[in-house]
Design a protein around this motif. Sequence first.
Motif, mmCIF file in Angstrom:
data_model
loop_
_atom_site.group_PDB
_atom_site.id
_atom_site.type_symbol
_atom_site.label_atom_id
_atom_site.label_comp_id
_atom_site.label_asym_id
_atom_site.label_seq_id
_atom_site.Cartn_x
_atom_site.Cartn_y
_atom_site.Cartn_z
ATOM 1 N N PHE A 26 -1.585 -2.263 -4.034
ATOM 2 C CA PHE A 26 -0.909 -2.747 -5.234
ATOM 3 C C PHE A 26 -0.765 -4.269 -5.223
ATOM 4 O O PHE A 26 0.184 -4.807 -5.766
ATOM 5 C CB PHE A 26 0.469 -2.090 -5.360
ATOM 6 N N GLY A 27 -1.709 -4.939 -4.599
ATOM 7 C CA GLY A 27 -1.694 -6.396 -4.630
ATOM 8 C C GLY A 27 -1.376 -7.023 -3.287
ATOM 9 O O GLY A 27 -0.743 -6.405 -2.426
ATOM 10 N N CYS A 84 0.846 -1.200 0.000
ATOM 11 C CA CYS A 84 0.000 0.000 0.000
ATOM 12 C C CYS A 84 0.878 1.246 0.000
ATOM 13 O O CYS A 84 1.948 1.265 0.608
ATOM 14 C CB CYS A 84 -0.914 0.032 1.226
ATOM 15 N N LYS A 124 -3.624 3.620 -1.891
ATOM 16 C CA LYS A 124 -3.867 2.650 -2.951
ATOM 17 C C LYS A 124 -3.175 1.336 -2.625
ATOM 18 O O LYS A 124 -2.069 1.319 -2.086
ATOM 19 C CB LYS A 124 -3.349 3.183 -4.292
ATOM 20 N N LEU A 177 7.865 -1.738 -8.169
ATOM 21 C CA LEU A 177 6.962 -0.580 -8.202
ATOM 22 C C LEU A 177 7.718 0.717 -7.919
ATOM 23 O O LEU A 177 7.457 1.751 -8.549
ATOM 24 C CB LEU A 177 5.838 -0.776 -7.185
ATOM 25 N N ASP A 190 -4.132 -12.734 -13.052
ATOM 26 C CA ASP A 190 -4.758 -11.603 -12.362
ATOM 27 C C ASP A 190 -6.143 -11.314 -12.943
ATOM 28 O O ASP A 190 -7.104 -11.054 -12.209
ATOM 29 C CB ASP A 190 -3.892 -10.348 -12.484
ATOM 30 N N TRP A 197 5.920 3.831 -9.030
ATOM 31 C CA TRP A 197 4.604 3.388 -8.580
ATOM 32 C C TRP A 197 3.559 3.326 -9.697
ATOM 33 O O TRP A 197 2.363 3.419 -9.455
ATOM 34 C CB TRP A 197 4.107 4.240 -7.413
ATOM 35 N N GLU A 198 4.022 3.136 -10.908
ATOM 36 C CA GLU A 198 3.085 2.850 -11.996
ATOM 37 C C GLU A 198 2.658 1.389 -11.867
ATOM 38 O O GLU A 198 3.509 0.498 -11.798
ATOM 39 C CB GLU A 198 3.744 3.074 -13.352
ATOM 40 N N PRO A 199 1.348 1.100 -11.815
ATOM 41 C CA PRO A 199 0.897 -0.286 -11.595
ATOM 42 C C PRO A 199 1.463 -1.244 -12.634
ATOM 43 O O PRO A 199 1.635 -0.896 -13.804
ATOM 44 C CB PRO A 199 -0.632 -0.182 -11.710
ATOM 45 N N LYS A 224 -1.428 -6.357 -15.732
ATOM 46 C CA LYS A 224 -2.046 -7.553 -15.163
ATOM 47 C C LYS A 224 -1.747 -8.783 -16.006
ATOM 48 O O LYS A 224 -1.783 -8.738 -17.232
ATOM 49 C CB LYS A 224 -3.563 -7.361 -15.051
#
Length: 223
Positions: A57-58, A47, A55, A73, A87, A78-80, A83
């Motif tokens: 992140f998994g 987080c 946010k 990340l 996922d 911190w760009e996601p 998937k």
Amino acid sequence: MSSVNIISEMMANVIVEEPVKGSQKTLYEKAHGKYIHKTPYGTYTICKNINGTMKAFGTYKTFQDACKVRDILIARDWEPLPKTDEDKQKDYYVRIGKSHNRYKVRWVDGYMGTVDTIEEALYYRDIVTEHQGQCGKPEEYDLITDNPYLEHGLEYPIPERLILEPKETDYGTGYIMAKGPQSYHIWYGSQYYCACRTYEQAYYVKQELNKCDWNKDEIPRIL
């Protein structure tokens, strides 16, 4: 000083971490776990506060896996991460669980109801999501008519956790369920097959399905 004494002195300075339960972290995790939070289930969620909003992140099974993703990340500012198919499959079947030989639908604050098929579970899950959990039980909805998952099929294979163990059915050669004046649904056990406008047509289709061992691929030919 003998080698035995040297080893004993070294061991005396080693901090042995006791196993911890729930959301408590070990000393190592506290020292290296920036942005990583341990859940009450023993898993690890990444987080970070992004522009005033926290946010996630998994969630990962081990602390080491969470650290690896956290480091990636950070390197990506911190760009996601894109998937994976796994996922996407997980998102597709979110809030659906297995209960004996039926499917249960959950919401944030608990259980919402149980249905017979995965298609009904997906459709009811969508209803629950649309109403933010403020809706009736599955029995209050027609989960077959206009069900997009029955009409278009499943986008992703059913995950192993949701595969029901096959069981013998008491229905023998299938049965017909009247859903309205011009809607007769054909079932075999807990599996929905198709809808017909008249009982006579439904009876004919059921008999033909008996002949082909209830192969759903034969429905277009029969109809």
